[in-house]
Design an enzyme around this catalytic site. Structure first.
Site, PDB file in Angstrom:
ATOM      1  N   GLY A  15       0.829  -1.215   0.000  1.00  0.00           N
ATOM      2  CA  GLY A  15       0.000   0.000   0.000  1.00  0.00           C
ATOM      3  C   GLY A  15       0.861   1.263   0.000  1.00  0.00           C
ATOM      4  O   GLY A  15       0.456   2.307   0.505  1.00  0.00           O
ATOM      5  N   LYS A  16       2.046   1.148  -0.624  1.00  0.00           N
ATOM      6  CA  LYS A  16       2.964   2.295  -0.663  1.00  0.00           C
ATOM      7  C   LYS A  16       2.359   3.458  -1.436  1.00  0.00           C
ATOM      8  O   LYS A  16       2.535   4.619  -1.074  1.00  0.00           O
ATOM      9  CB  LYS A  16       4.304   1.878  -1.302  1.00  0.00           C
ATOM     10  CG  LYS A  16       5.039   0.822  -0.507  1.00  0.00           C
ATOM     11  CD  LYS A  16       6.279   0.323  -1.217  1.00  0.00           C
ATOM     12  CE  LYS A  16       6.018  -0.492  -2.460  1.00  0.00           C
ATOM     13  NZ  LYS A  16       5.393  -1.799  -2.248  1.00  0.00           N
ATOM     14  N   HIS A  41       1.547   0.911  -8.111  1.00  0.00           N
ATOM     15  CA  HIS A  41       1.133   1.613  -6.891  1.00  0.00           C
ATOM     16  C   HIS A  41      -0.263   2.191  -7.094  1.00  0.00           C
ATOM     17  O   HIS A  41      -0.467   3.038  -7.963  1.00  0.00           O
ATOM     18  CB  HIS A  41       2.145   2.718  -6.542  1.00  0.00           C
ATOM     19  CG  HIS A  41       3.487   2.178  -6.154  1.00  0.00           C
ATOM     20  ND1 HIS A  41       4.525   2.972  -5.744  1.00  0.00           N
ATOM     21  CD2 HIS A  41       3.961   0.897  -6.104  1.00  0.00           C
ATOM     22  CE1 HIS A  41       5.566   2.212  -5.446  1.00  0.00           C
ATOM     23  NE2 HIS A  41       5.250   0.954  -5.676  1.00  0.00           N
ATOM     24  N   THR A 239      14.201  -8.600  -6.537  1.00  0.00           N
ATOM     25  CA  THR A 239      14.330  -7.728  -7.695  1.00  0.00           C
ATOM     26  C   THR A 239      15.797  -7.296  -7.786  1.00  0.00           C
ATOM     27  O   THR A 239      16.620  -7.687  -6.950  1.00  0.00           O
ATOM     28  CB  THR A 239      13.345  -6.548  -7.594  1.00  0.00           C
ATOM     29  OG1 THR A 239      13.289  -5.898  -8.879  1.00  0.00           O
ATOM     30  CG2 THR A 239      13.741  -5.544  -6.518  1.00  0.00           C
ATOM     31  N   ARG A 305      -1.853 -13.213  -5.824  1.00  0.00           N
ATOM     32  CA  ARG A 305      -0.785 -13.111  -4.830  1.00  0.00           C
ATOM     33  C   ARG A 305      -0.885 -14.256  -3.826  1.00  0.00           C
ATOM     34  O   ARG A 305      -1.979 -14.639  -3.425  1.00  0.00           O
ATOM     35  CB  ARG A 305      -0.868 -11.773  -4.090  1.00  0.00           C
ATOM     36  CG  ARG A 305      -0.630 -10.561  -4.993  1.00  0.00           C
ATOM     37  CD  ARG A 305      -0.843  -9.260  -4.234  1.00  0.00           C
ATOM     38  NE  ARG A 305      -0.655  -8.096  -5.092  1.00  0.00           N
ATOM     39  CZ  ARG A 305      -1.365  -6.973  -4.991  1.00  0.00           C
ATOM     40  NH1 ARG A 305      -2.296  -6.853  -4.079  1.00  0.00           N
ATOM     41  NH2 ARG A 305      -1.127  -5.968  -5.802  1.00  0.00           N
ATOM     42  N   VAL A 414      -7.816   1.168   6.648  1.00  0.00           N
ATOM     43  CA  VAL A 414      -9.056   0.396   6.861  1.00  0.00           C
ATOM     44  C   VAL A 414      -9.893   0.315   5.583  1.00  0.00           C
ATOM     45  O   VAL A 414     -11.089   0.058   5.627  1.00  0.00           O
ATOM     46  CB  VAL A 414      -9.892   0.988   8.027  1.00  0.00           C
ATOM     47  CG1 VAL A 414      -9.189   0.763   9.356  1.00  0.00           C
ATOM     48  CG2 VAL A 414     -10.179   2.477   7.814  1.00  0.00           C
TER      49      VAL A 414
HETATM   50  P1  GDP Z   1       1.884  -0.836  -3.450  1.00  0.00           P
HETATM   51  O1  GDP Z   1       2.556  -1.529  -4.577  1.00  0.00           O
HETATM   52  O2  GDP Z   1       2.614  -1.006  -2.164  1.00  0.00           O
HETATM   53  O3  GDP Z   1       1.578   0.603  -3.733  1.00  0.00           O
HETATM   54  O4  GDP Z   1       0.474  -1.578  -3.256  1.00  0.00           O
HETATM   55  P2  GDP Z   1      -0.549  -2.005  -4.440  1.00  0.00           P
HETATM   56  O5  GDP Z   1      -1.245  -0.796  -4.908  1.00  0.00           O
HETATM   57  O6  GDP Z   1       0.119  -2.876  -5.432  1.00  0.00           O
HETATM   58  O7  GDP Z   1      -1.513  -2.982  -3.641  1.00  0.00           O
HETATM   59  C1  GDP Z   1      -2.218  -2.563  -2.523  1.00  0.00           C
HETATM   60  C2  GDP Z   1      -3.707  -2.784  -2.789  1.00  0.00           C
HETATM   61  O8  GDP Z   1      -4.404  -2.655  -1.568  1.00  0.00           O
HETATM   62  C3  GDP Z   1      -4.312  -1.755  -3.723  1.00  0.00           C
HETATM   63  O9  GDP Z   1      -5.338  -2.354  -4.437  1.00  0.00           O
HETATM   64  C4  GDP Z   1      -4.863  -0.694  -2.765  1.00  0.00           C
HETATM   65  O10 GDP Z   1      -5.951   0.037  -3.300  1.00  0.00           O
HETATM   66  C5  GDP Z   1      -5.317  -1.563  -1.624  1.00  0.00           C
HETATM   67  N1  GDP Z   1      -5.241  -0.936  -0.290  1.00  0.00           N
HETATM   68  C6  GDP Z   1      -4.300  -0.101   0.219  1.00  0.00           C
HETATM   69  N2  GDP Z   1      -4.552   0.148   1.523  1.00  0.00           N
HETATM   70  C7  GDP Z   1      -5.660  -0.554   1.847  1.00  0.00           C
HETATM   71  C8  GDP Z   1      -6.389  -0.745   3.063  1.00  0.00           C
HETATM   72  O11 GDP Z   1      -6.052  -0.209   4.120  1.00  0.00           O
HETATM   73  N3  GDP Z   1      -7.483  -1.579   2.988  1.00  0.00           N
HETATM   74  C9  GDP Z   1      -7.867  -2.213   1.830  1.00  0.00           C
HETATM   75  N4  GDP Z   1      -8.921  -3.006   1.860  1.00  0.00           N
HETATM   76  N5  GDP Z   1      -7.192  -2.055   0.687  1.00  0.00           N
HETATM   77  C10 GDP Z   1      -6.105  -1.244   0.696  1.00  0.00           C
HETATM   78  P1  IMO Z   2       5.396  -2.815  -5.852  1.00  0.00           P
HETATM   79  O1  IMO Z   2       6.242  -1.572  -5.911  1.00  0.00           O
HETATM   80  C1  IMO Z   2       5.321  -7.182  -5.658  1.00  0.00           C
HETATM   81  C2  IMO Z   2       8.586  -9.292  -7.700  1.00  0.00           C
HETATM   82  C3  IMO Z   2       8.239 -10.153  -8.881  1.00  0.00           C
HETATM   83  C4  IMO Z   2       9.299 -11.233  -8.754  1.00  0.00           C
HETATM   84  C5  IMO Z   2      10.519 -10.450  -8.281  1.00  0.00           C
HETATM   85  C6  IMO Z   2      11.484 -10.048  -9.401  1.00  0.00           C
HETATM   86  O2  IMO Z   2       4.086  -2.682  -6.549  1.00  0.00           O
HETATM   87  O3  IMO Z   2       5.296  -3.348  -4.460  1.00  0.00           O
HETATM   88  P2  IMO Z   2      11.377  -8.172 -11.302  1.00  0.00           P
HETATM   89  O4  IMO Z   2      10.429  -7.976 -12.436  1.00  0.00           O
HETATM   90  O5  IMO Z   2      11.472  -7.015 -10.371  1.00  0.00           O
HETATM   91  O6  IMO Z   2      12.735  -8.632 -11.758  1.00  0.00           O
HETATM   92  O7  IMO Z   2      10.775  -9.424 -10.461  1.00  0.00           O
HETATM   93  O8  IMO Z   2      10.005  -9.285  -7.668  1.00  0.00           O
HETATM   94  N1  IMO Z   2       8.139  -7.878  -7.774  1.00  0.00           N
HETATM   95  C7  IMO Z   2       7.115  -7.384  -7.076  1.00  0.00           C
HETATM   96  N2  IMO Z   2       6.232  -7.983  -6.241  1.00  0.00           N
HETATM   97  N3  IMO Z   2       5.262  -5.843  -5.850  1.00  0.00           N
HETATM   98  C8  IMO Z   2       6.158  -5.219  -6.656  1.00  0.00           C
HETATM   99  O9  IMO Z   2       6.214  -3.879  -6.763  1.00  0.00           O
HETATM  100  C9  IMO Z   2       7.101  -5.994  -7.342  1.00  0.00           C
HETATM  101  N4  IMO Z   2       8.085  -5.714  -8.228  1.00  0.00           N
HETATM  102  C10 IMO Z   2       8.716  -6.871  -8.468  1.00  0.00           C
HETATM  103  O10 IMO Z   2       6.931 -10.663  -8.771  1.00  0.00           O
HETATM  104  O11 IMO Z   2       8.956 -12.138  -7.728  1.00  0.00           O
HETATM  105 MG    MG Z   3       2.120  -2.915  -6.097  1.00  0.00          MG
END
Ligand code: GDP
Ligand code: IMO
Ligand code: MG
Length: 427
Positions: A15-16, A41, A239, A305, A414
């Site tokens: 959730g970055k 993200h 990565t 996932r 939440v």
């Molecule tokens: P990131 O890569 O760390 O930015 O995270 P992602 O966006 O790939 O995945 C996080 C997912 O969780 C996204 O679909 C967000 O919209 C969702 N999300 C983030 N914070 C929350 C939370 O507190 N609750 C719920 N239910 N979903 C969340």
């Molecule tokens: P965010 O920023 C989750 C995982 C890939 C694989 C490994 C290597 O959204 O959290 P790569 O293409 O980087 O050489 O793959 O790292 N991976 C991630 N998993 N969130 C990510 O980014 C990821 N970026 C790479 O699934 O296991």
């Molecule tokens: Mg992500």
């Protein structure tokens, strides 16, 4: 003002994006420091959802200068497409600055990522196939092309000619693939991308230092996460960059003394996409529930996932590896319906108990998690806005995690929406 770093403490997707967007209200610059378009993200604003890969998550605010630092690997086609998608949604991307020292992802990087994964067969890493590993490999072996090379066609072509000879030999002789055309690549990169990328390119080191000197607020947005880190993650299932907080220094050109807060983002449980060890992984009904309630499918690749219980052993290690000052706990609402929730407080293997991950990965592959089971709260948290509105059992879960990992939990997510968080701030 010293910079704040946002770093994933698990295997990504904590959730970055949401947290960066939230913190960006109080910031002036948001800087990506590593990774590339392997990141996905998500920011949810009302009915609208943004899935950002390269553009920093502060971009939605007009007061933010989004910066792509030198540590990022940039596919210009993806960058331009992302800018176009954001513009079509009415977001102004004109303030975006891209480091001239960032490396370019080239078509042969993507091709090599794809074919090498296939070649590895059952040992494949499960990469995102975006060319990330091959691009960082070229950076390390000093045959990479950088964003600044787009501004100098002569240098670009010379470097491309040099690099592609070896790439084509590898593609043909090792992987039995057709060679790529340097002319075609040069035409696309210099003709199509360079004119549009050129106005974004800048001296990002001076930019961040001037901001620090002027007392402006900088947020460094990590991609991927601590246990996908090339040095500290579960190698080789990692990565090819350094997502840990130290990467924010090398990936933007600031020193460690320029960093103040380091906020670790952790899901209230844990997920992983791709192969590699995962001590607290669950299957069956628990996994189904987490996937379904948490919509645990990759933002970027759509892959399901893998899910597991919160792992305090890894979280403790993330505190050390990143000098975390605090934690933001996300997706607590996903656990709302559980009768009870488990937390891994230690590992056991070969008669030994581990409170930090064993340094030898063969041991990590064999560990048995030691769980503490806590009562669930069985209450819908998605409408909670104040800490006083948290049910006692949810509060107990949060406090237990904070105790286990040794740093305070300052924010709790939440729900996916921009407003769905609870502040427990003590600072
Ligand atoms: P990131 O890569 O760390 O930015 O995270 P992602 O966006 O790939 O995945 C996080 C997912 O969780 C996204 O679909 C967000 O919209 C969702 N999300 C983030 N914070 C929350 C939370 O507190 N609750 C719920 N239910 N979903 C969340
Ligand atoms: P965010 O920023 C989750 C995982 C890939 C694989 C490994 C290597 O959204 O959290 P790569 O293409 O980087 O050489 O793959 O790292 N991976 C991630 N998993 N969130 C990510 O980014 C990821 N970026 C790479 O699934 O296991
Ligand atoms: Mg992500």
């Amino acid at each position: 003002m010293p910079a704040t770093v946002v770093v994933g403490t698990q295997w990504g997707d904590e959730g970055k994006g949401k947290l960066t967007d939230l913190l960006a209200r109080e910031m002036d610059l948001v800087v990506r420091y590593q990774g590339g378009h392997n990141a996905g993200h998500t920011i949810v604003v009302g009915e609208e959802s943004f899935a950002l890969q390269l553009v920093p998550s502060g971009v939605l605010y007009p007061h933010i200068t989004p910066v792509i630092g030198n540590g990022v690997v940039v596919d210009p086609a993806v960058l331009l497409e992302e800018v176009d998608v954001l513009s079509a949604k009415g977001i102004d991307t004109s303030r975006l600055v891209v480091s001239g020292n960032a490396h370019l992802i080239m078509p042969y990087h993507q091709e090599l990522d794809r074919v090498s994964e296939r070649y590895l067969g059952k040992n494949a890493l499960g990469t995102t196939k975006r060319g990330i590993g091959p691009a960082y490999a070229d950076k390390a072996t000093r045959v990479g092309l950088r964003v600044q090379d787009l501004l100098d066609p002569k240098i670009f072509k010379e470097k491309l000619e040099m690099a592609i000879r070896e790439k084509n030999a590898t593609l043909a002789k090792v992987y039995n693939r057709l060679p790529l055309s340097a002319d075609e690549i040069a035409e696309r990169y210099l003709g199509e991308y360079a004119p549009r990328v050129a106005p974004m390119v800048g001296d990002t080191v001076s930019l961040v230092h001037e901001a620090l000197e002027d007392g402006r607020e900088l947020l460094m947005e990590g991609a991927q996460a601590t246990f996908l880190d090339l040095d500290h993650g579960t190698y080789p299932f990692v990565t090819s960059s350094n997502p840990v907080a130290g990467g924010a220094c090398t990936g933007t050109g600031i020193g460690p003394r320029d960093v103040g807060r380091v906020i670790g983002i952790a899901k209230a449980y844990i997920t992983r996409v791709g192969a590699g060890p995962f001590p607290t992984e669950v299957d069956g009904d628990t996994s189904e529930m987490l996937v379904e309630r948490g919509h645990e499918f990759g933002t970027n690749t759509g892959r399901r996932r893998r899910c597991g219980w919160f792992d305090a052993v890894m979280a403790r290690q993330a505190v050390r590896l990143n000098s975390l000052t605090e934690v933001a706990l996300t997706k607590l609402d996903v656990l709302d319906t559980f009768e009870s929730v488990k937390v891994c407080v230690a590992y056991e293997a070969g008669g030994e108990r581990y409170t930090y991950p064993p340094y030898h990965q063969s041991v990590l592959h064999q560990v048995t998690p030691v769980y503490e089971e806590l009562p669930g709260w069985r209450t819908d948290l998605t409408g909670v806005t104040e800490s006083s509105g948290m049910p006692p059992a949810a509060r107990r879960y949060i406090d237990f995690l904070a105790e286990q990992i040794g740093v305070p939990v300052q924010l709790v997510g939440v729900g996916p929406g921009r407003e769905q968080f609870v502040s427990l701030a003590t600072r």
